[in-house]
Design an enzyme around this catalytic site. Sequence first.
Site, mmCIF file in Angstrom:
data_model
loop_
_atom_site.group_PDB
_atom_site.id
_atom_site.type_symbol
_atom_site.label_atom_id
_atom_site.label_comp_id
_atom_site.label_asym_id
_atom_site.label_seq_id
_atom_site.Cartn_x
_atom_site.Cartn_y
_atom_site.Cartn_z
ATOM 1 N N GLY A 1 0.838 -1.192 0.000
ATOM 2 C CA GLY A 1 0.000 0.000 0.000
ATOM 3 C C GLY A 1 0.872 1.241 0.000
ATOM 4 O O GLY A 1 1.899 1.287 0.686
ATOM 5 N N ARG B 1 -37.734 -0.936 8.709
ATOM 6 C CA ARG B 1 -38.360 -1.643 7.595
ATOM 7 C C ARG B 1 -39.494 -2.552 8.065
ATOM 8 O O ARG B 1 -39.383 -3.226 9.072
ATOM 9 C CB ARG B 1 -37.278 -2.494 6.920
ATOM 10 C CG ARG B 1 -37.726 -3.246 5.705
ATOM 11 C CD ARG B 1 -36.525 -4.001 5.137
ATOM 12 N NE ARG B 1 -36.913 -4.929 4.123
ATOM 13 C CZ ARG B 1 -36.336 -6.101 3.910
ATOM 14 N NH1 ARG B 1 -35.312 -6.470 4.683
ATOM 15 N NH2 ARG B 1 -36.750 -6.901 2.957
ATOM 16 N N GLU C 1 -1.263 -9.420 6.582
ATOM 17 C CA GLU C 1 -0.721 -9.697 7.920
ATOM 18 C C GLU C 1 -0.956 -11.144 8.321
ATOM 19 O O GLU C 1 -1.267 -11.443 9.477
ATOM 20 C CB GLU C 1 -1.346 -8.755 8.957
ATOM 21 C CG GLU C 1 -0.975 -7.298 8.785
ATOM 22 C CD GLU C 1 0.522 -7.086 8.845
ATOM 23 O OE1 GLU C 1 1.171 -7.702 9.712
ATOM 24 O OE2 GLU C 1 1.041 -6.302 8.024
#
Lengths: 664, 664
Positions: free
Chosen positions: B177, B310, B424
């Site tokens: 990264g 909902r 990792e």
Amino acid sequence: MEPLDYLAEERNKASFDVEEMKIVWAGSRHAYEMSDRMARLVASDPVFRKDNRTMLSRKDLLKDTLRKTAHAVKRTVELNLSEEESMTLWSYVDQPSYANLHWAMFIPAIEGQGTEEQKQKWLPMAYKMQIIGCYAQTELGHGSNVQGLETTATFDPETDEFVIHSPKLTSSKWWPGGLGKASTHAVVYARLRTNGQDYGVQAFIIQLRSLDDHSPLPGITVGDVGMKFGSGAYNSMDNGFLRFDHVRIPRNQMLMRVSQVTREGKYVRSDVPRQLLYGTMVSVRQIIVSESSCALSRAVCIATRYSAVRRQFGSQNGGPETQVINYKTQQSRLFPLLASAYAFRFAGEWLKWLYTDVTKRLKANDFSTLPEVHACTAGLKSITTSATADAIEECRKLCGGHGYLSCSGLPELFAVYIPNCTFEGDNIVLLLQVARILMKTVAQLASGKKPVGTTAYLGRVEHLMQCHCEVRRAEDWLKPSVILEAFEARAARMSVACAQTLSGFSNPEEGFADISSDLVEAAVAHCQLIIVSKFIEKLKQDIPGKGVKTQLENLCNVYALSLLHKHLGDFVSTGCITPEQGALVNEQLRSLYSLVRPNAVALVDAFNHTDHYLGSVLGRYDGNVYQKLYEEAWKSPLNDTDVPDGYREYIRPLLKQQIRTARL
Amino acid sequence: MEPLDYLAEERNKASFDVEEMKIVWAGSRHAYEMSDRMARLVASDPVFRKDNRTMLSRKDLLKDTLRKTAHAVKRTVELNLSEEESMTLWSYVDQPSYANLHWAMFIPAIEGQGTEEQKQKWLPMAYKMQIIGCYAQTELGHGSNVQGLETTATFDPETDEFVIHSPKLTSSKWWPGGLGKASTHAVVYARLRTNGQDYGVQAFIIQLRSLDDHSPLPGITVGDVGMKFGSGAYNSMDNGFLRFDHVRIPRNQMLMRVSQVTREGKYVRSDVPRQLLYGTMVSVRQIIVSESSCALSRAVCIATRYSAVRRQFGSQNGGPETQVINYKTQQSRLFPLLASAYAFRFAGEWLKWLYTDVTKRLKANDFSTLPEVHACTAGLKSITTSATADAIEECRKLCGGHGYLSCSGLPELFAVYIPNCTFEGDNIVLLLQVARILMKTVAQLASGKKPVGTTAYLGRVEHLMQCHCEVRRAEDWLKPSVILEAFEARAARMSVACAQTLSGFSNPEEGFADISSDLVEAAVAHCQLIIVSKFIEKLKQDIPGKGVKTQLENLCNVYALSLLHKHLGDFVSTGCITPEQGALVNEQLRSLYSLVRPNAVALVDAFNHTDHYLGSVLGRYDGNVYQKLYEEAWKSPLNDTDVPDGYREYIRPLLKQQIRTARL
């Protein structure tokens, strides 16, 4: 120069005739040859390129879909393709498009629910695509519960029209594919009101857009619902919303095969049996089951090939590392998925037969098998799509870090597949429907009613409640009869246990709600039994080709025994098998994995997927993975320049310690 | 006007003090207040907007990350934030950035592996971000197996330099990264070669880009690896590739704390214990466990609130439909995830303590607990991240169709989270490491060696192998001692069974490979026991606030019993519990769900997530879901125009029957 095949050695290991297996997978020699022809046609056509799809903006992606759709229609016309060829070609284009809904929902809705007159008026235009239609049922506030829809269609006897209206925000139509931007028409579900009464939900054909310039008609608000899961994937589809502001349509645009509204506004139900409408649902779900094996086979093909290419750990004396596919942890995760792909394939084949059978019966007004067929397709739709969605993600994980790259094909395959778990019946809701049939079947046993079809085993419930599994050695688990009885006993015992618990409730509906998670588990057990038994039935057929049947037997055993291991709690706690027999399952699975191992790459070759259709650098037929990963990386838009856009404004001030005064 | 709160009624139902629970969740009053302050700071800053993230092109997305990173640094400086505040602020910015790797990997690598001199040279520049660094370990062909890396660092005694080179395509650095576009420097892992010998993998600091104009230095090929899973999500990060063509660096840029190369090219190992390097790994994994509860709590918060908003089915006499959260199928899927969020939170808290403890011991040269601590963090990293990834997707499904919209926040949360399962330490590889320690511990029992820490229960293996669970009524399952013993017995029996199978192999390594799937299951059982036991331990503490402890007790029971139900096969087949006791688990779970139900919304409010951080229309604090969904839809780029781009070329020719002659 010969093209390199990094997987040649793997292919040499196979002990069966791959070409014959391709025919088994396709269903027939004809299906194989036709499908192969269409796949190559698509793969060789530059318009159908899809390797840059995940990098397209939403607008470019829709435009790409519009182009591919038009091009597919054009090719169909130019090559004079049959309906079967055209559908197969389209499936290889592999991009969700408004056209799917036009052909698979809009047209069948008119065919199934329209009167002869209505069909004569609308279908010719639809077949020629002079109009483009979608299927507008679900609303912003209403998905699974069709009876809760809020859009109204009020009959106005003065003008002989219906007034279509969206009374509340939650009544906005929401999700229909093709609705947002492409469709000119829709079959819209709305509450019929006439003479001040509500007659429930009915279907109406409504024009949405001008056929001259495509602009929305007065009173119509229509648009796209926005970005969905993933890049590329289902974002190629214009799932839409739709609101009506007192839109008037002629009375004859209500689909009137099953119920009518007369000129005077009287509601009349015809004598056409409503059950006929279920036929469509069975058909759609049967297709979804078939497609589950396509999606699953793609993921498994990618993961299997890459697991054979990829090496990790285990290097000895500086030699190459071990192929990842040789690790038992990899095999125990991957091979059950490979077996599932074949299992779902045969289940889909059988469902297709069932659909043909029930269609014949319906035509003869024989509705006797319909509830069971309905439960069966609902249940198989639920478990095959759930298993496939999970399996695609598992295959991604099985590819390690590189599976996370879009060019592995797996992220997009996952994102585009998962709606299958929700549309055409939410998977949990469907399992509860299956459970309802199971409870009814068990309840009727006492009255001597003989269960039919896939519930027939419940007729032997007395035996299944007390039978003992006879496995003593691991190899005993290879007997189809042993496997079948274990799965039957488990499913029967779980259903009976639920029925017994239910009988303790004074209000059965409350009881059903209260133990619904147990009911879902019983329904899963029942559906897994169906798939196992259909795989076993398939193997009773004559299957030609060297070693083909043996491979399928191994896969059938892997499928059944890996399920047994996964759901060991069900089998042991219902006393269907002992813990010791459970341990023997594990032992037998290990042996089976060793048998599958040398054939794994050939077994995924048998799917006959082109590199275009797979769309995966990791799943390439030639296994030349790393070179292509590197080439793909260079296509990242970020690699257009060495120094990224934003460096001067946002990185340089940090490096030069000028962040305090930087304008960000 | 008062703002509407659609969830007010739900909040009134809660029978505990939410404010006190917020403090328990945060860990302390200080942590809560600081974290709350930072969350609001981020939420109110327009630069940190993220609601349009899934619609940005890749280039715009990276630019947005660069801007947010610079802005966060600027705010840190302007507000004079402490390190803790700055890190918390950054976590609320919630966007993967090169800065994460700079701070969490590049700097700690130098701190851990650099000599004093090296630290003095590099760290001040790194702290001030005068250089930006990343951590370049994995290669295109090499992930988990660090010893297999191929990049070479050959010492040239003539010039006192190392020559860094990428000999093969597979040796290209891949994935780091921040490497692709942002980093100026990297800690690079390469095989040390000197005097014609290979000394294995060592770390080197290498400059990649010019500090003047950010262009790559000679011999360096660097770029972005391409699109990754999802839209938005991890695509904000410039994961990169990197190739070296005989790049020369001074000898003092090898990190030399643990091993050195002398001026003459002699390889020397220092007396610094290599175990010290494990400390960093423990630290990073401990952070990952803590972060799992953050990600999981966000998904659960969204699904819980929307399940309360909902409604579906169950309308009686035209009244409102039933809240989805009232369905048992919903509860049995959702509440175990809610409980898991709390369980992982406390496991993370405990791991943090463990890390502090082991750090102290390491400083005193006490390495005795290190293997167990290492196994423990590896195992918890594995099971919490796997469970969280699955749970986020399950929460998406629990939101029905709307969970598939990007604006639900769940697709991006899933896509951005799942790399945690791979980086990792791959989760399966880690579990095998745990299994190795378990096998070693079991083997050493015979020699009387007393197991420590989380393996201490294995010291009571004789009791655990023959104990009987005493549950007779469902309520008996509420006793912590009963739960604990069941989990201990299961874990112990699974480990012992593996150890016994292993002892049947003449080659232990072959045996380990052969039964590795069983070993993985034993490791999972062990790790689940740790989490259950730490939750139970937490509840032994004094926890203030009305009803707070009662709620946590319910959640602890839900967590443990839902695991027990899920892994029933383990418990029953090892004879730890009987099938009848298994059925009582189910019964007790139903009662527990009824206790959680009225507190569910308050229990997710206690996470104290801002609407900005949640980034979900469905998870909004005020529950005003449908209005906002509709507003969000209008932001779709496809809604910029009524008629879509491509209509004239690709839709109109179809409608007008001019497809044969159309140019597509």
